[in-house]
Write a protein that holds these residues in place. Structure first.
Motif, PDB file in Angstrom:
ATOM      1  N   LEU A 166      -0.042  -9.702  -2.900  1.00 50.99           N
ATOM      2  CA  LEU A 166      -0.767  -8.757  -1.680  1.00 50.99           C
ATOM      3  C   LEU A 166      -0.329  -7.534  -2.209  1.00 50.99           C
ATOM      4  O   LEU A 166      -1.139  -6.481  -2.111  1.00 50.99           O
ATOM      5  CB  LEU A 166      -0.308  -9.197  -0.367  1.00 50.99           C
ATOM      6  N   ALA A 167       0.879  -7.086  -2.449  1.00 53.79           N
ATOM      7  CA  ALA A 167       1.319  -5.733  -2.849  1.00 53.79           C
ATOM      8  C   ALA A 167       0.444  -5.310  -4.329  1.00 53.79           C
ATOM      9  O   ALA A 167       0.158  -4.333  -4.366  1.00 53.79           O
ATOM     10  CB  ALA A 167       2.760  -5.768  -3.126  1.00 53.79           C
ATOM     11  N   LEU A 168       0.256  -6.241  -5.235  1.00 59.27           N
ATOM     12  CA  LEU A 168      -0.467  -5.926  -6.366  1.00 59.27           C
ATOM     13  C   LEU A 168      -1.977  -5.732  -5.896  1.00 59.27           C
ATOM     14  O   LEU A 168      -2.355  -4.700  -6.678  1.00 59.27           O
ATOM     15  CB  LEU A 168      -0.231  -7.199  -7.460  1.00 59.27           C
TER      16      LEU A 168
ATOM     17  N   ARG B 163      -4.961   2.598  -5.692  1.00 59.87           N
ATOM     18  CA  ARG B 163      -4.570   3.818  -6.755  1.00 59.87           C
ATOM     19  C   ARG B 163      -5.834   4.520  -6.972  1.00 59.87           C
ATOM     20  O   ARG B 163      -6.838   4.086  -6.788  1.00 59.87           O
ATOM     21  CB  ARG B 163      -3.908   3.218  -7.865  1.00 59.87           C
TER      22      ARG B 163
ATOM     23  N   LEU C  68      -3.118  -4.656  -3.115  1.00 63.66           N
ATOM     24  CA  LEU C  68      -3.159  -3.268  -2.559  1.00 63.66           C
ATOM     25  C   LEU C  68      -3.000  -2.211  -3.587  1.00 63.66           C
ATOM     26  O   LEU C  68      -3.595  -1.156  -3.232  1.00 63.66           O
ATOM     27  CB  LEU C  68      -1.956  -3.189  -1.303  1.00 63.66           C
ATOM     28  N   TYR C  69      -1.999  -2.314  -4.448  1.00 62.07           N
ATOM     29  CA  TYR C  69      -1.653  -1.379  -5.550  1.00 62.07           C
ATOM     30  C   TYR C  69      -2.915  -0.966  -6.302  1.00 62.07           C
ATOM     31  O   TYR C  69      -3.228   0.180  -6.439  1.00 62.07           O
ATOM     32  CB  TYR C  69      -0.580  -1.458  -6.364  1.00 62.07           C
TER      33      TYR C  69
ATOM     34  N   PHE D 186       3.485 -12.382  -0.818  1.00 60.72           N
ATOM     35  CA  PHE D 186       3.559 -10.947  -0.786  1.00 60.72           C
ATOM     36  C   PHE D 186       3.471 -10.004  -1.944  1.00 60.72           C
ATOM     37  O   PHE D 186       3.046  -9.033  -1.993  1.00 60.72           O
ATOM     38  CB  PHE D 186       4.616 -10.592   0.112  1.00 60.72           C
ATOM     39  N   ALA D 187       3.921 -10.774  -2.971  1.00 61.62           N
ATOM     40  CA  ALA D 187       3.873  -9.950  -4.517  1.00 61.62           C
ATOM     41  C   ALA D 187       2.448 -10.046  -4.560  1.00 61.62           C
ATOM     42  O   ALA D 187       2.073  -8.798  -5.244  1.00 61.62           O
ATOM     43  CB  ALA D 187       4.593 -10.756  -5.303  1.00 61.62           C
TER      44      ALA D 187
END
Length: 130
Positions: free
Chosen positions: A24-26, A33, A28-29, A21-22
């Motif tokens: 995945l979040a990176l 952006r 997505l960011y 999930f970390a």
């Protein structure tokens, strides 16, 4: 060996889920952006797409071992398409078919690598006889 790996995966499954999930979040960011990631050459942007979804797909195996391979591939592909869709709304970004192709090739490479590793681990594991 497969029994040892299975035991380690079960023991550290929470760590693998947090790492999944970390990452995945990176992804997505960085994908959503307004400014694109810095790339000096055209092949670097393609590499970012391929490497990101390759590593995310591989990391999904120890984090979620019960997912079928086709569900895993479909979810990763959907995420790549969703990122490209969001990029089409930013004036400084552009959604391109080449990026979706790079995403797909990273996913397919990870699925093939994981499939080969799973096949070899099952083939090389000695079976007990009754």
């Amino acid at each position: 060996m497969q029994h040892t790996l299975t035991r380690l995966w079960a023991r550290y499954r929470t760590v693998f889920k947090i790492a999944f999930f970390a990452l995945l979040a990176l992804g997505l960011y960085l994908g959503m952006r307004p400014t694109p990631a810095p790339a000096s050459y055209n092949w670097q942007a393609t590499f970012y797409h391929m490497a990101g979804l390759f590593s995310l797909t591989l990391l999904s195996y120890p984090a979620f071992p019960r997912w079928y391979w086709w569900i895993r591939g479909l979810l990763m592909f959907s995420m790549g398409v969703a990122i490209e869709y969001v990029q089409s709304f930013h004036p400084t970004r552009s959604a391109e078919w080449a990026d979706i192709l790079a995403n797909s090739s990273g996913i397919v490479a990870a699925l093939l690598l994981a499939g080969i590793c799973i096949f070899l681990s099952r083939r090389l594991t000695p079976r007990s006889r009754p």
